[in-house]
Design a protein around this motif. Structure first.
Motif, short mmCIF file in Angstrom:
data_model
loop_
_atom_site.label_atom_id
_atom_site.label_comp_id
_atom_site.label_asym_id
_atom_site.label_seq_id
_atom_site.Cartn_x
_atom_site.Cartn_y
_atom_site.Cartn_z
N TYR A 494 0.84 -1.20 0.00
CA TYR A 494 0.00 0.00 0.00
C TYR A 494 0.87 1.25 0.00
O TYR A 494 1.89 1.31 0.70
CB TYR A 494 -0.91 0.02 1.23
N GLN A 495 0.46 2.23 -0.79
CA GLN A 495 1.16 3.51 -0.84
C GLN A 495 0.25 4.60 -0.27
O GLN A 495 -0.86 4.79 -0.76
CB GLN A 495 1.55 3.87 -2.28
N PRO A 496 0.69 5.29 0.80
CA PRO A 496 -0.16 6.33 1.40
C PRO A 496 -0.59 7.36 0.36
O PRO A 496 0.17 7.72 -0.55
CB PRO A 496 0.76 6.96 2.46
N GLN A 497 -1.84 7.82 0.50
CA GLN A 497 -2.40 8.77 -0.45
C GLN A 497 -2.95 9.99 0.30
O GLN A 497 -3.67 9.84 1.29
CB GLN A 497 -3.55 8.13 -1.24
N VAL A 498 -2.62 11.17 -0.19
CA VAL A 498 -3.20 12.41 0.34
C VAL A 498 -4.47 12.69 -0.44
O VAL A 498 -4.43 12.89 -1.66
CB VAL A 498 -2.21 13.58 0.23
N LEU A 499 -5.61 12.70 0.24
CA LEU A 499 -6.89 12.94 -0.44
C LEU A 499 -7.23 14.41 -0.53
O LEU A 499 -7.89 14.85 -1.49
CB LEU A 499 -8.01 12.19 0.29
N SER A 500 -6.83 15.18 0.47
CA SER A 500 -7.10 16.63 0.43
C SER A 500 -6.20 17.33 1.44
O SER A 500 -5.61 16.69 2.32
CB SER A 500 -8.58 16.92 0.74
N ARG A 501 -6.10 18.62 1.27
CA ARG A 501 -5.24 19.39 2.18
C ARG A 501 -5.86 20.78 2.39
O ARG A 501 -6.21 21.45 1.43
CB ARG A 501 -3.83 19.51 1.61
N MET A 502 -5.97 21.17 3.63
CA MET A 502 -6.47 22.50 3.96
C MET A 502 -5.29 23.37 4.36
O MET A 502 -4.48 23.01 5.21
CB MET A 502 -7.48 22.43 5.10
N ASP A 503 -5.19 24.51 3.73
CA ASP A 503 -4.06 25.41 3.98
C ASP A 503 -4.17 26.05 5.37
O ASP A 503 -5.23 26.11 5.97
CB ASP A 503 -4.02 26.51 2.91
N GLY A 504 -3.08 26.55 5.82
CA GLY A 504 -3.06 27.28 7.09
C GLY A 504 -2.01 26.78 8.05
O GLY A 504 -1.45 27.54 8.83
N GLY A 505 -1.75 25.48 8.01
CA GLY A 505 -0.69 24.90 8.83
C GLY A 505 -0.86 25.18 10.30
O GLY A 505 -1.97 25.21 10.85
N GLU A 506 0.24 25.44 10.96
CA GLU A 506 0.25 25.62 12.40
C GLU A 506 -0.55 26.85 12.84
O GLU A 506 -1.15 26.86 13.91
CB GLU A 506 1.70 25.74 12.89
N GLU A 507 -0.61 27.88 12.01
CA GLU A 507 -1.35 29.09 12.38
C GLU A 507 -2.84 28.79 12.55
O GLU A 507 -3.50 29.41 13.39
CB GLU A 507 -1.15 30.18 11.33
N VAL A 508 -3.35 27.88 11.74
CA VAL A 508 -4.76 27.50 11.83
C VAL A 508 -4.96 26.39 12.84
O VAL A 508 -5.84 26.46 13.72
CB VAL A 508 -5.31 27.09 10.44
N PHE A 509 -4.17 25.34 12.75
CA PHE A 509 -4.44 24.15 13.54
C PHE A 509 -3.77 24.14 14.90
O PHE A 509 -4.17 23.37 15.78
CB PHE A 509 -4.06 22.91 12.72
#
Length: 599
Positions: A494-509
């Motif tokens: 199995y190869q890990p897959q990124v399905l989506s990404r929300m911008d903002g990084g540490e500042e948001v999360f």
């Protein structure tokens, strides 16, 4: 006159000589055929009475293993019993059939005799399937009776799918069964036999091509005296073993903890506060890979009794056959609030320091003024305190300013009401949007706290929790990690897959993580846990009401741990659980089991 008489005698002598010559030639020819050519003609006669046919040697189906090599599903050796026709010298196919049925203690002898007669009249040589799934002990009896050595029977290996513990992951593992006419039409060109057993549901079906293997073939030459030769034309190739990301020990602990916790709620809680808790689901995933470490349902069932007890299971109103982890749809309640926070921070609608005044009632609309319980807070509330104490009014206001579509888009990016990537059928879910037929301005407020038309699965909640832990990057969830052949070689990974990404990084999360970690500090059940936790509870109302007119509630909880270095994400849903806090002891049991497995 004399000349005519003389000529007649000459002709007679010539005729006699000719006859003698012809007779002599015939005798010579006959002797040549009988002696010199005897072998040739014997071979021709044998060829004329010889029939050839082939049979399949089923390939062993691959095992399904957990990440540590523990067997979850495997083939247990059983045998199919075939009668050979023509029968070997000195025996009859009918007598062999009767003796075999007696040894195996099988009934239906009269029907078998009728079917055998039809079979023998339709072929010159072949094999008749007399019994299926015969155990090793019974095949030993057939050997002892001399039926196999004599050539009257052929025993063909045919694995029966068994489970060392059929209560572990039954919904996801799935079942194996006889190929259907529709499946045969699709697979007829792939070398799968018409009478093959194939995966019919779950991972057995999803990874059929890896697990099935390739059947072998044997060509048989038979004469009037029975089988003459057998030639292997293709060796069977066993299927690959499927290795899951799942941890069987953790799965067992989580399943037990879920069942015990539901029972404890029923025994200790008041009406409407958890006493009616009757079902639920827990999902644990690896934050770094998306691998599913555990996926528990309650009520559940045992795969070992699935076929014999299917009618009762299907009729059970508790729906034990429903995979609640992937197909149960639930309002997330306040567990939805981190998605609204992420959308607001990302869009710049609020900063972590901005406050909303919590007065206990949201008065923006004159016709609809929902309340906040103000548990642990009142007055100006910033994002940190809004998540810590689950302030409804903060999220009513922020959600109204964002708009339902904006925070629905963020929620989908983070995994809610979105495909998770799992190999099994899953429900799609729904998010509240302005295009909904029943949409009103007030519905936006309800949607901002995870109600309205919003419905998601526990699997989606786990993907969402993992995305929050990964600063907005959502990985596909998956049960399987790799497949290995009989020699231990990896044939699929199995190869890990990124399905989506929300911008903002540490500042948001980062601020969301801090608020969720503070929220965990309000849950007494998590005191003294051996790992820091970030979590968010939810107490979504159900449609049905108690006698006093109040609504029943589910318990919903999302979490990840350790909070500062996330490794696992957890989702919990308890039907009629009586509120999100009631899921906290179950989260503690899951964390304790995970930590124990790492020790």
């Amino acid at each position: 006159m004399r000349r005519n008489k003389h000529n007649g005698k000459g002709r007679v002598r010539a005729l006699l000589v000719l006859c003698a010559v012809v007779f002599a030639l015939f005798l010579v020819r006959l002797a040549w055929m009988q002696f010199a050519m005897a072998g040739y003609y014997a071979e021709k006669v044998a060829e004329a009475s010889t029939t050839r046919y082939s049979y399949t040697v089923p390939a062993a189906r691959g095992d399904i293993l957990d990440r540590n090599g523990q067997v979850l599903a495997q083939d247990t050796p059983v045998w199919d019993v075939y009668l050979k026709y023509p029968a070997p010298p000195g025996s009859s196919i009918e007598a062999s059939a009767r003796q075999t049925l007696d040894i195996l203690q099988l009934s239906g002898g009269e029907d078998v005799e009728t079917q055998l007669a039809a079979f023998c009249s339709s072929v010159s040589a072949g094999e008749y399937l007399l019994a299926s799934g015969v155990s090793a002990a019974d095949t030993a009896l057939l050997y002892q009776a001399g039926l196999v050595e004599s050539g009257a029977l052929r025993l063909s290996p045919a694995g029966a799918r068994t489970w060392p513990d059929g209560t572990l992951l039954p919904h996801a593992l799935g079942t194996v069964g006889a190929i259907t006419a529709e499946q045969w039409a699709e697979l007829s060109g792939s070398g799968v036999a018409m009478d093959a057993l194939i995966g019919q549901s779950g991972l057995e079906a999803a990874y059929e091509q890896l697990l099935h293997g390739t059947d072998g073939r044997v060509r048989v030459t038979a004469g009037s005296a029975g089988v003459l030769t057998e030639e292997v034309t293709a060796e069977p190739q066993p299927g690959a073993s499927l290795v899951l990301a799942l941890d069987a020990g953790l799965q067992r602990s989580v399943q037990t903890a879920l069942e015990n916790h539901l029972a404890a709620l029923r025994e200790t809680k008041a009406a409407g506060a958890g006493r009616e808790a009757n079902a639920g689901a827990v999902v644990v995933v690896d934050v770094a890979t998306g691998g599913i470490l555990a996926a528990a349902n309650a009520p559940s069932y045992d795969l070992a009794g699935y076929r014999s007890g299917y009618a009762a299971l299907a009729a059970d109103p508790a729906a034990p056959l429903l995979d609640r982890t992937a197909q149960g749809l639930y309002a997330p309640g306040s567990a939805f609030k981190p998605a609204v926070a992420a959308a607001a921070l990302s869009a710049g609608v609020v900063t972590p320091q901005d406050t909303v005044a919590c007065t206990g009632r949201y008065r923006f609309y004159s016709g609809y003024q929902p309340r906040c319980l103000q548990i642990g807070h009142s007055g100006p509330v910033d994002l940190f305190r809004a998540l810590q104490y689950s302030c409804n009014i903060y999220f009513y206001d922020v959600g109204r300013r964002l708009g339902a579509d904006a925070f629905a888009d963020a929620a989908r990016t983070l995994g809610l009401a979105a495909p998770t990537g799992i190999e099994l059928p899953e429900a799609g879910g729904s998010l509240t949007r302005s295009t909904d037929a029943n949409f009103t301005a007030g519905l936006t407020l309800q949607a901002a706290i995870g109600q309205g038309n919003t419905a998601v699965t526990p699997m989606q909640l786990a993907a969402y929790a993992a995305a929050l832990a990964n600063n907005g990057t959502r990985l596909a969830l998956h049960y399987s990690d790799r497949a290995v052949d009989a020699d231990g070689r990896v044939v699929w990974q199995y190869q890990p897959q990124v399905l989506s990404r929300m911008d903002g990084g540490e500042e948001v999360f980062g601020p969301i993580r801090q608020g969720m970690q503070a929220m965990a500090g309000t849950l007494r059940a998590l005191d003294g846990a051996g790992v820091s936790v970030a979590c968010k509870t939810g107490s979504p109302q159900r449609a049905d009401r108690l006698a006093d007119g109040s609504y029943y509630t589910n318990s919903v909880l999302i979490a990840y741990a350790p909070a500062d270095d996330p490794q696992i994400a957890v989702s919990i849903v308890l039907e009629y659980g009586g509120g999100g806090a009631n899921a906290a002891p179950l989260l503690r049991a899951v964390l304790d089991a995970w930590l124990a497995g790492r020790a």
